[in-house]
Design an enzyme around this catalytic site. Structure first.
Site, PDB file in Angstrom:
ATOM      1  N   CYS A 112       0.810  -1.234   0.000  1.00 28.53           N
ATOM      2  CA  CYS A 112       0.000   0.000   0.000  1.00 28.53           C
ATOM      3  C   CYS A 112       0.838   1.277   0.000  1.00 28.53           C
ATOM      4  O   CYS A 112       0.314   2.361  -0.234  1.00 28.53           O
ATOM      5  CB  CYS A 112      -0.951  -0.006   1.193  1.00 28.53           C
ATOM      6  SG  CYS A 112      -2.093  -1.388   1.099  1.00 28.53           S
ATOM      7  N   HIS A 280      -3.791   7.065   1.528  1.00 23.41           N
ATOM      8  CA  HIS A 280      -4.061   5.703   1.062  1.00 23.41           C
ATOM      9  C   HIS A 280      -5.478   5.309   1.486  1.00 23.41           C
ATOM     10  O   HIS A 280      -5.914   5.611   2.591  1.00 23.41           O
ATOM     11  CB  HIS A 280      -3.027   4.747   1.650  1.00 23.41           C
ATOM     12  CG  HIS A 280      -3.356   3.323   1.383  1.00 23.41           C
ATOM     13  ND1 HIS A 280      -3.571   2.850   0.110  1.00 23.41           N
ATOM     14  CD2 HIS A 280      -3.558   2.275   2.225  1.00 23.41           C
ATOM     15  CE1 HIS A 280      -3.865   1.555   0.182  1.00 23.41           C
ATOM     16  NE2 HIS A 280      -3.875   1.188   1.450  1.00 23.41           N
ATOM     17  N   ASN A 310     -10.013  -0.735  -1.520  1.00 29.70           N
ATOM     18  CA  ASN A 310      -8.570  -0.576  -1.393  1.00 29.70           C
ATOM     19  C   ASN A 310      -7.909  -1.163  -2.638  1.00 29.70           C
ATOM     20  O   ASN A 310      -8.008  -2.365  -2.884  1.00 29.70           O
ATOM     21  CB  ASN A 310      -8.104  -1.305  -0.119  1.00 29.70           C
ATOM     22  CG  ASN A 310      -6.610  -1.143   0.124  1.00 29.70           C
ATOM     23  OD1 ASN A 310      -5.877  -0.606  -0.711  1.00 29.70           O
ATOM     24  ND2 ASN A 310      -6.154  -1.621   1.274  1.00 29.70           N
TER      25      ASN A 310
HETATM   26  N1  COA Z   1     -19.026  -8.894   7.253  1.00 30.49           N
HETATM   27  C1  COA Z   1     -19.686  -9.121   8.410  1.00 30.49           C
HETATM   28  N2  COA Z   1     -19.051  -9.295   9.594  1.00 30.49           N
HETATM   29  C2  COA Z   1     -17.705  -9.289   9.573  1.00 30.49           C
HETATM   30  C3  COA Z   1     -16.973  -9.079   8.398  1.00 30.49           C
HETATM   31  C4  COA Z   1     -17.691  -8.894   7.208  1.00 30.49           C
HETATM   32  N3  COA Z   1     -17.083  -8.681   6.021  1.00 30.49           N
HETATM   33  N4  COA Z   1     -15.659  -9.140   8.706  1.00 30.49           N
HETATM   34  C5  COA Z   1     -15.560  -9.351  10.013  1.00 30.49           C
HETATM   35  N5  COA Z   1     -16.814  -9.458  10.563  1.00 30.49           N
HETATM   36  C6  COA Z   1     -17.160  -9.668  11.959  1.00 30.49           C
HETATM   37  C7  COA Z   1     -16.056 -10.327  12.739  1.00 30.49           C
HETATM   38  O1  COA Z   1     -16.109 -11.721  12.567  1.00 30.49           O
HETATM   39  C8  COA Z   1     -16.370  -9.907  14.133  1.00 30.49           C
HETATM   40  O2  COA Z   1     -17.431 -10.716  14.615  1.00 30.49           O
HETATM   41  P1  COA Z   1     -17.493 -11.155  16.166  1.00 30.49           P
HETATM   42  O3  COA Z   1     -17.615  -9.874  16.934  1.00 30.49           O
HETATM   43  O4  COA Z   1     -18.698 -12.006  16.200  1.00 30.49           O
HETATM   44  O5  COA Z   1     -16.205 -11.875  16.403  1.00 30.49           O
HETATM   45  C9  COA Z   1     -16.939  -8.502  13.963  1.00 30.49           C
HETATM   46  O6  COA Z   1     -17.339  -8.413  12.587  1.00 30.49           O
HETATM   47  C10 COA Z   1     -15.951  -7.408  14.290  1.00 30.49           C
HETATM   48  O7  COA Z   1     -14.733  -7.712  13.651  1.00 30.49           O
HETATM   49  P2  COA Z   1     -13.476  -6.780  13.772  1.00 30.49           P
HETATM   50  O8  COA Z   1     -12.359  -7.410  13.002  1.00 30.49           O
HETATM   51  O9  COA Z   1     -13.234  -6.386  15.174  1.00 30.49           O
HETATM   52  O10 COA Z   1     -14.020  -5.493  13.000  1.00 30.49           O
HETATM   53  P3  COA Z   1     -13.351  -4.083  12.785  1.00 30.49           P
HETATM   54  O11 COA Z   1     -14.229  -3.017  13.206  1.00 30.49           O
HETATM   55  O12 COA Z   1     -11.918  -4.049  13.271  1.00 30.49           O
HETATM   56  O13 COA Z   1     -13.302  -3.990  11.184  1.00 30.49           O
HETATM   57  C11 COA Z   1     -11.697  -4.206   9.425  1.00 30.49           C
HETATM   58  C12 COA Z   1     -12.563  -4.930  10.458  1.00 30.49           C
HETATM   59  C13 COA Z   1     -10.859  -5.247   8.690  1.00 30.49           C
HETATM   60  C14 COA Z   1     -12.608  -3.489   8.443  1.00 30.49           C
HETATM   61  C15 COA Z   1     -10.794  -3.178  10.132  1.00 30.49           C
HETATM   62  O14 COA Z   1     -10.159  -3.788  11.251  1.00 30.49           O
HETATM   63  C16 COA Z   1      -9.742  -2.607   9.245  1.00 30.49           C
HETATM   64  O15 COA Z   1     -10.027  -1.976   8.249  1.00 30.49           O
HETATM   65  N6  COA Z   1      -8.463  -2.758   9.607  1.00 30.49           N
HETATM   66  C17 COA Z   1      -7.381  -2.224   8.831  1.00 30.49           C
HETATM   67  C18 COA Z   1      -7.230  -3.015   7.588  1.00 30.49           C
HETATM   68  C19 COA Z   1      -6.301  -2.368   6.618  1.00 30.49           C
HETATM   69  O16 COA Z   1      -6.107  -1.190   6.639  1.00 30.49           O
HETATM   70  N7  COA Z   1      -5.732  -3.194   5.748  1.00 30.49           N
HETATM   71  C20 COA Z   1      -4.932  -2.780   4.698  1.00 30.49           C
HETATM   72  C21 COA Z   1      -3.697  -2.131   5.193  1.00 30.49           C
HETATM   73  S1  COA Z   1      -2.983  -1.289   3.922  1.00 30.49           S
END
Ligand code: COA
Length: 353
Positions: A112, A280, A310
Site C-alpha cells: 500500500c 491511502h 482498497n
Molecule cells: N461482514 C460481516 N461481519 C464481519 C466481516 C464482514 N465482512 N468481517 C468481520 N466481521 C465480523 C467479525 O467476525 C467480528 O465478529 P465477532 O464480533 O462475532 O467476532 C466482527 O465483525 C468485528 O470484527 P473486527 O475485526 O473487530 O471489526 P473491525 O471493526 O476491526 O473492522 C476491518 C474490520 C478489517 C474493516 C478493520 O479492522 C480494518 O479496516 N483494519 C485495517 C485493515 C487495513 O487497513 N488493511 C490494509 C492495510 S494497507
C-alpha cells in the site's frame, strides 16, 4: 533538479461489484461493510486481464495527458503486490506492451506504500541525473486472491442461480474481513526532470518495521516452502493474505499521523499551507481519524474508497488522477500524500503539483 508529475492516468475494470453482490457468496452485509470500512462498491477484472494490462492502460492515458511520447521514457517503476507472474515483474511486461525503449524497469513491492516508495526512487534517479522522463505505475488485480469457486463467481454476478454449498459459503466467509475491502485498478503518473526547482517532489519520510510483517502477509506460495506452492497450502488457504485487522487499524492510525507530522515539521509547513491531502484508501475510518488528529479541513481531503475499495499501490495515483481531472489540482499546489501498509511500511510525501 526535481521530479515533477506532468501527467496522470488511470484504468478501472468494467465490472462493478456491490456489497450486496458479495453477500450472495459469504456471510456479510452492505451495512457492515459500509459502516466498518466505507466501501460501497469495487471493480474487478474479468479473468485474463492482468495487473500489467491495467498498468499499461493507465500509463497510456498518463502519457497522453503529459504530451510525452513513449520513446521519451527512460525509466519505469512499477509498484504492485499482485504481479502477472512470480517473475519477471510487471515492469518489463509494461515496457514491451507500450513499445518503450530498452530502458531500466524497476519492480517494487511495498504494497500500500508502493507509490510513495516509487516516488522516492524516481526522485533519487532524477536528482542523480540518471533519468529525465519516468513512468511510475501502481496497479493491482486483487480478485485473484478471492477464495470463490468459478460457480461462486457466476452466482456473485447473477449469471447462474446455483448458490454456494454450505461448505463453500463457510470457506468464503472465513476471509470476509479481508476480501470485502479490496478492488482492482491501475493508475500511473509521468514524471519529468525540471530544473526550475519549485515544483515536484519536495521531501519524503518513509519507514518500515519488518518485525510486524505477520500482521498482514501471505503465509503460503513463497520460497520458504519446498516446493514453493503445493495443493496442501492451497487447501489451507495459505495463498490468501492473513490480516489482523484491528492491529493493522491501530498501527495505521498511529504511523500515518506521525509520519505526516514529521514531513510537515521538517519542511516548516503546516496543514494551512497544504492544498490537498491524499491518503491511502484502506479504510475510511482510518483516514477520518488521521484527518481529525492532524486538523485537516474536509475541503482538503478526497476519499474514493467508497467507489473502488482498497486498490493498494493504485490508491494514491488514482486519487491524484481524479483530482487532476476534476480540476482540484492547480499548478503550484502543495499536496501531502500519506500511506501505510504491509511490511509494515509507511510514508508521507510533500509534492508541489
Ligand atoms: N461482514 C460481516 N461481519 C464481519 C466481516 C464482514 N465482512 N468481517 C468481520 N466481521 C465480523 C467479525 O467476525 C467480528 O465478529 P465477532 O464480533 O462475532 O467476532 C466482527 O465483525 C468485528 O470484527 P473486527 O475485526 O473487530 O471489526 P473491525 O471493526 O476491526 O473492522 C476491518 C474490520 C478489517 C474493516 C478493520 O479492522 C480494518 O479496516 N483494519 C485495517 C485493515 C487495513 O487497513 N488493511 C490494509 C492495510 S494497507
Amino acid at each position: 533538479m526535481r521530479a515533477v508529475i506532468v501527467g496522470s492516468g488511470s484504468e478501472i475494470p468494467p465490472t462493478v461489484v456491490t456489497n450486496r453482490m458479495l453477500s450472495r457468496v459469504m456471510d456479510t452485509s452492505d451495512e457492515w461493510i459500509r459502516e466498518r470500512s466505507g466501501v460501497e462498491t469495487r471493480y474487478y477484472v474479468e479473468p485474463g486481464t492482468t495487473t500489467s494490462d491495467l498498468g499499461v492502460a493507465a500509463a497510456r492515458r498518463a502519457l497522453v495527458a503529459a504530451r510525452v511520447e513513449p520513446s521519451a521514457v527512460d525509466l519505469v517503476v512499477f509498484a504492485t503486490m499482485t504481479p502477472d507472474h512470480y517473475f519477471p515483474g510487471a515492469g518489463p511486461l509494461l515496457q514491451a506492451k507500450l513499445g518503450l525503449g530498452n530502458v531500466p524497469c524497476f519492480d517494487i513491492r511495498q504494497q500500500c506504500v508502493g507509490f510513495l516508495y516509487g516516488l522516492q526512487l524516481v526522485d533519487a534517479h532524477v536528482r542523480a541525473g540518471l533519468a529525465r522522463t519516468v513512468l511510475l505505475v501502481g496497479a493491482e488485480v486483487h480478485s485473484g486472491f478471492m477464495p470463490y469457486t468459478a460457480a461462486n463467481w457466476d452466482y456473485l454476478y447473477g449469471r447462474t442461480d446455483v448458490p454456494p454449498t454450505p461448505a463453500e459459503h463457510e470457506w468464503n466467509s472465513r476471509f470476509r474481513h479481508l476480501t470485502v475491502l479490496f478492488g482492482d485498478a491501475g493508475a500511473a503518473v509521468v514524471m519529468r526532470a525540471e530544473e526550475d526547482g519549485s515544483r515536484g517532489v519536495i521531501d519524503q519520510v518513509l519507514g518500515t518495521d519488518g518485525a510486524e510483517y505477520d500482521k498482514l502477509y501471505v503465509p503460503g506460495t513463497g520460497f520458504k516452502h519446498r516446493p514453493y506452492t503445493d495443493p496442501e497450502q492451497f487447501a489451507r488457504g495459505d495463498h490468501i493474505p492473513v490480516m489482523d485487522g484491528r492491529y493493522v487499524f491501530k498501527l495505521a492510525t498511529t504511523r500515518m499521523v506521525e509520519v505526516a507530522q514529521q514531513v510537515l515539521e521538517r519542511n516548516r509547513v503546516t496543514i494551512d499551507d497544504v492544498s490537498l491531502v491524499l491518503m491511502h484508501q484502506a479504510n475510511r475510518r482510518i483516514n477520518e481519524h488521521c484527518q481529525k488528529v492532524l486538523g485537516i479541513p474536509d475541503a482538503k481531503v478526497i476519499h474514493n474508497i467508497q467507489k473502488y475499495g482498497n486498490t493498494t499501490a493504485a490508491t494514491i495515483p488514482l486519487l491524484w488522477d481524479e483530482a487532476a481531472r476534476e480540476g482540484r489540482l492547480r499548478q503550484g499546489d502543495l499536496v501531502l500524500l500519506v500511506a501505510f501498509g504491509a511490511g509494515m511500511s509507511w510514508g508521507a510525501t510533500l509534492v508541489r503539483a
